[in-house]
Scaffold this motif. Structure first.
Motif, PDB file in Angstrom:
ATOM      1  N   ARG A  44       5.966   2.388  11.701  1.00 59.31           N
ATOM      2  CA  ARG A  44       6.959   2.400  10.633  1.00 59.31           C
ATOM      3  C   ARG A  44       7.131   0.955  10.183  1.00 59.31           C
ATOM      4  O   ARG A  44       7.363   0.064  10.999  1.00 59.31           O
ATOM      5  N   THR A  45       7.027   0.716   8.880  1.00 59.15           N
ATOM      6  CA  THR A  45       7.206  -0.640   8.370  1.00 59.15           C
ATOM      7  C   THR A  45       8.695  -0.958   8.270  1.00 59.15           C
ATOM      8  O   THR A  45       9.542  -0.063   8.373  1.00 59.15           O
ATOM      9  N   ILE A  46       9.005  -2.232   8.024  1.00 58.06           N
ATOM     10  CA  ILE A  46      10.416  -2.601   7.903  1.00 58.06           C
ATOM     11  C   ILE A  46      11.016  -2.021   6.632  1.00 58.06           C
ATOM     12  O   ILE A  46      12.232  -1.940   6.510  1.00 58.06           O
ATOM     13  N   GLY A  47      10.160  -1.583   5.710  1.00 57.65           N
ATOM     14  CA  GLY A  47      10.628  -0.923   4.490  1.00 57.65           C
ATOM     15  C   GLY A  47      10.848   0.562   4.665  1.00 57.65           C
ATOM     16  O   GLY A  47      11.331   1.244   3.779  1.00 57.65           O
ATOM     17  N   GLY A  48      10.461   1.123   5.828  1.00 56.10           N
ATOM     18  CA  GLY A  48      10.691   2.529   6.103  1.00 56.10           C
ATOM     19  C   GLY A  48       9.497   3.424   5.826  1.00 56.10           C
ATOM     20  O   GLY A  48       9.637   4.643   5.851  1.00 56.10           O
ATOM     21  N   MET A  49       8.327   2.871   5.553  1.00 53.20           N
ATOM     22  CA  MET A  49       7.144   3.682   5.289  1.00 53.20           C
ATOM     23  C   MET A  49       6.427   3.987   6.610  1.00 53.20           C
ATOM     24  O   MET A  49       6.254   3.110   7.459  1.00 53.20           O
ATOM     25  N   TYR A  50       6.019   5.253   6.773  1.00 53.89           N
ATOM     26  CA  TYR A  50       5.282   5.681   7.951  1.00 53.89           C
ATOM     27  C   TYR A  50       3.802   5.744   7.604  1.00 53.89           C
ATOM     28  O   TYR A  50       3.427   6.280   6.562  1.00 53.89           O
ATOM     29  N   ALA A  51       2.955   5.193   8.475  1.00 56.41           N
ATOM     30  CA  ALA A  51       1.524   5.190   8.231  1.00 56.41           C
ATOM     31  C   ALA A  51       0.793   5.089   9.565  1.00 56.41           C
ATOM     32  O   ALA A  51       1.400   4.885  10.620  1.00 56.41           O
ATOM     33  N   THR A  52      -0.530   5.219   9.497  1.00 58.60           N
ATOM     34  CA  THR A  52      -1.382   5.108  10.679  1.00 58.60           C
ATOM     35  C   THR A  52      -2.174   3.810  10.573  1.00 58.60           C
ATOM     36  O   THR A  52      -2.696   3.472   9.509  1.00 58.60           O
ATOM     37  N   VAL A  53      -2.280   3.098  11.691  1.00 57.92           N
ATOM     38  CA  VAL A  53      -3.020   1.843  11.708  1.00 57.92           C
ATOM     39  C   VAL A  53      -4.507   2.159  11.616  1.00 57.92           C
ATOM     40  O   VAL A  53      -5.036   2.958  12.387  1.00 57.92           O
ATOM     41  N   LYS A  54      -5.164   1.517  10.657  1.00 57.50           N
ATOM     42  CA  LYS A  54      -6.608   1.718  10.505  1.00 57.50           C
ATOM     43  C   LYS A  54      -7.378   0.535  11.076  1.00 57.50           C
ATOM     44  O   LYS A  54      -8.411   0.701  11.712  1.00 57.50           O
ATOM     45  N   GLU A  55      -6.839  -0.667  10.854  1.00 61.21           N
ATOM     46  CA  GLU A  55      -7.518  -1.879  11.311  1.00 61.21           C
ATOM     47  C   GLU A  55      -6.480  -2.955  11.585  1.00 61.21           C
ATOM     48  O   GLU A  55      -5.517  -3.107  10.832  1.00 61.21           O
ATOM     49  N   VAL A  56      -6.670  -3.717  12.668  1.00 64.55           N
ATOM     50  CA  VAL A  56      -5.748  -4.784  13.028  1.00 64.55           C
ATOM     51  C   VAL A  56      -6.502  -6.108  12.973  1.00 64.55           C
ATOM     52  O   VAL A  56      -7.545  -6.269  13.621  1.00 64.55           O
ATOM     53  N   GLU A  58      -5.903 -10.676  12.606  1.00 62.54           N
ATOM     54  CA  GLU A  58      -5.066 -11.687  13.239  1.00 62.54           C
ATOM     55  C   GLU A  58      -3.665 -11.751  12.637  1.00 62.54           C
ATOM     56  O   GLU A  58      -2.674 -11.805  13.352  1.00 62.54           O
ATOM     57  N   GLU A  59      -3.564 -11.745  11.307  1.00 59.78           N
ATOM     58  CA  GLU A  59      -2.277 -11.848  10.619  1.00 59.78           C
ATOM     59  C   GLU A  59      -1.909 -10.607   9.819  1.00 59.78           C
ATOM     60  O   GLU A  59      -0.780 -10.479   9.372  1.00 59.78           O
ATOM     61  N   THR A  60      -2.858  -9.684   9.621  1.00 54.62           N
ATOM     62  CA  THR A  60      -2.618  -8.520   8.762  1.00 54.62           C
ATOM     63  C   THR A  60      -2.964  -7.228   9.482  1.00 54.62           C
ATOM     64  O   THR A  60      -3.645  -7.223  10.505  1.00 54.62           O
ATOM     65  N   VAL A  61      -2.475  -6.130   8.902  1.00 56.97           N
ATOM     66  CA  VAL A  61      -2.744  -4.794   9.422  1.00 56.97           C
ATOM     67  C   VAL A  61      -3.120  -3.919   8.229  1.00 56.97           C
ATOM     68  O   VAL A  61      -2.423  -3.923   7.208  1.00 56.97           O
ATOM     69  N   LEU A  62      -4.208  -3.166   8.346  1.00 57.60           N
ATOM     70  CA  LEU A  62      -4.606  -2.224   7.315  1.00 57.60           C
ATOM     71  C   LEU A  62      -4.067  -0.860   7.717  1.00 57.60           C
ATOM     72  O   LEU A  62      -4.384  -0.350   8.796  1.00 57.60           O
ATOM     73  N   LEU A  63      -3.226  -0.280   6.855  1.00 55.09           N
ATOM     74  CA  LEU A  63      -2.570   0.985   7.170  1.00 55.09           C
ATOM     75  C   LEU A  63      -3.124   2.094   6.288  1.00 55.09           C
ATOM     76  O   LEU A  63      -3.408   1.877   5.106  1.00 55.09           O
ATOM     77  N   ASP A  64      -3.232   3.284   6.857  1.00 51.16           N
ATOM     78  CA  ASP A  64      -3.653   4.478   6.126  1.00 51.16           C
ATOM     79  C   ASP A  64      -2.397   5.307   5.890  1.00 51.16           C
ATOM     80  O   ASP A  64      -1.871   5.926   6.811  1.00 51.16           O
ATOM     81  N   ALA A  65      -1.925   5.319   4.628  1.00 52.15           N
ATOM     82  CA  ALA A  65      -0.677   6.014   4.302  1.00 52.15           C
ATOM     83  C   ALA A  65      -0.917   7.443   3.854  1.00 52.15           C
ATOM     84  O   ALA A  65       0.029   8.203   3.694  1.00 52.15           O
ATOM     85  N   GLY A  66      -2.150   7.840   3.654  1.00 56.99           N
ATOM     86  CA  GLY A  66      -2.470   9.191   3.215  1.00 56.99           C
ATOM     87  C   GLY A  66      -3.933   9.252   2.839  1.00 56.99           C
ATOM     88  O   GLY A  66      -4.662   8.253   2.952  1.00 56.99           O
ATOM     89  N   PRO A  67      -4.391  10.390   2.389  1.00 59.60           N
ATOM     90  CA  PRO A  67      -5.800  10.513   2.013  1.00 59.60           C
ATOM     91  C   PRO A  67      -6.145   9.569   0.860  1.00 59.60           C
ATOM     92  O   PRO A  67      -5.595   9.676  -0.232  1.00 59.60           O
ATOM     93  N   GLY A  68      -7.004   8.602   1.132  1.00 61.20           N
ATOM     94  CA  GLY A  68      -7.441   7.664   0.111  1.00 61.20           C
ATOM     95  C   GLY A  68      -6.473   6.545  -0.182  1.00 61.20           C
ATOM     96  O   GLY A  68      -6.678   5.775  -1.115  1.00 61.20           O
ATOM     97  N   VAL A  69      -5.405   6.403   0.587  1.00 63.04           N
ATOM     98  CA  VAL A  69      -4.412   5.348   0.350  1.00 63.04           C
ATOM     99  C   VAL A  69      -4.426   4.389   1.532  1.00 63.04           C
ATOM    100  O   VAL A  69      -3.973   4.717   2.629  1.00 63.04           O
ATOM    101  N   GLU A  70      -4.987   3.202   1.298  1.00 66.03           N
ATOM    102  CA  GLU A  70      -5.029   2.166   2.322  1.00 66.03           C
ATOM    103  C   GLU A  70      -4.209   0.984   1.839  1.00 66.03           C
ATOM    104  O   GLU A  70      -4.353   0.539   0.698  1.00 66.03           O
ATOM    105  N   LEU A  71      -3.338   0.485   2.707  1.00 67.61           N
ATOM    106  CA  LEU A  71      -2.436  -0.601   2.329  1.00 67.61           C
ATOM    107  C   LEU A  71      -2.588  -1.750   3.316  1.00 67.61           C
ATOM    108  O   LEU A  71      -2.696  -1.537   4.528  1.00 67.61           O
TER     109      LEU A  71
END
Length: 167
Positions: A44-56, A58-71
């Motif tokens: 859960r991000t500090i903004g309240g969005m729930y997602a799955t970690v796709k890639e970690v 050093e300083e960033t995290v790639l999140l999968d928020a839904g089908p075809g949505v990577e943040l």
């Protein structure tokens, strides 16, 4: 200087030390949580969005928020790392309960009122006869004053010559 005059300052410095120490512990625990993230973990991000970690990284995290949505988020923006059960319960509405032997409460109340053997009270109450509450339907009422006068005249008994209204 007297020790009594220094006592408030000593207490103030001690309280500040304890507060900064607990805040530092919380920051270290949050940093450790962020460093322990693995791909496939729900967050859960500090903004309240729930997602799955796709890639970690050093300083960033790639999140999968839904089908075809990577943040791409900064690691500091991750508010909580969730367990699988908690993530599925919140995001997908899946309740993982180990107690499957318990009775399931139905969604409707009809099964709670049904009985195996019909009783006299239950059979009397289940008749489909309408109950007269003494109210008239809107369709029964006349639409205008002339119809109301005609209906009233029909309801009154006809008078025969020589009869009076007094009874």
């Amino acid at each position: 200087m007297n020790i009594v005059t220094l006592l408030p300052f000593i207490v103030l410095i001690g309280a500040m030390f304890l507060m900064t120490r607990s805040a530092k512990r919380k920051q270290q625990a949050a940093a450790q949580m962020r460093n322990d993230m693995q791909p496939g973990t729900g967050v859960r991000t500090i903004g309240g969005m729930y997602a799955t970690v796709k890639e970690v990284n050093e300083e960033t995290v790639l999140l999968d928020a839904g089908p075809g949505v990577e943040l791409l988020f900064a690691k500091n923006s991750i508010g909580a790392v969730l367990g699988d059960d908690e993530y599925n319960r919140i995001v997908h509405g899946i309740e993982h309960d180990l107690k499957t032997d318990e009775a399931v409460v139905p969604d409707d109340a009809s099964s709670l009122t049904e009985t195996d053997e019909p009783s006299d009270d239950a059979s009397a109450a289940s008749d489909d006869k309408p109950i007269d509450l003494g109210k008239k339907d809107a369709a029964d009422e006349p639409a205008d004053e002339t119809e109301a006068a005609e209906v009233k005249a029909e309801e009154e008994p006809k008078k025969i010559d020589g009869e009076s209204d007094a009874k």
